[in-house]
Design a protein around this motif. Structure first.
Motif: not given
Length: 86
Positions: A2, A16, A57-58, A61-62, A64
């Motif tokens: 990213t 988060r 995961r949220e 994103s993208g 693993r």
């Protein structure tokens, strides 16, 4: 990977997890290794483990997810009479 450095992404995922009403889980370690988010820690239920992975995961994103969170369960005193955890 990213556009965020790994340490910033790990911090964002931890934030988060702490802020999300589904998890509000403290003590979960988050590391990023070769585009893989590694989650480590201990929780009381498999459901909590799955929710932690979903929130991660949220937030990532993208990438693993390697969910190494261990379900340790609760002692009998930490459960309601019907057997569900507090």
């Amino acid at each position: 990977m990213t556009e965020n450095p790994p340490h910033r992404l790990a911090a964002r995922i931890k934030d988060r997890l702490a802020a999300d009403a589904r998890t509000v889980e403290f003590g979960i370690d988050v590391d990023i290794h070769d585009d893989v988010v590694v989650l480590r820690g201990q929780v009381a239920t498999a459901r909590r483990r799955a929710l932690i992975e979903a929130v991660a995961r949220e937030a990532a994103s993208g990438l693993r997810i390697a969910n190494d969170v261990v379900v340790v369960g609760l002692p009998a005193q930490s459960r309601y009479k019907d057997g569900t955890p507090w």
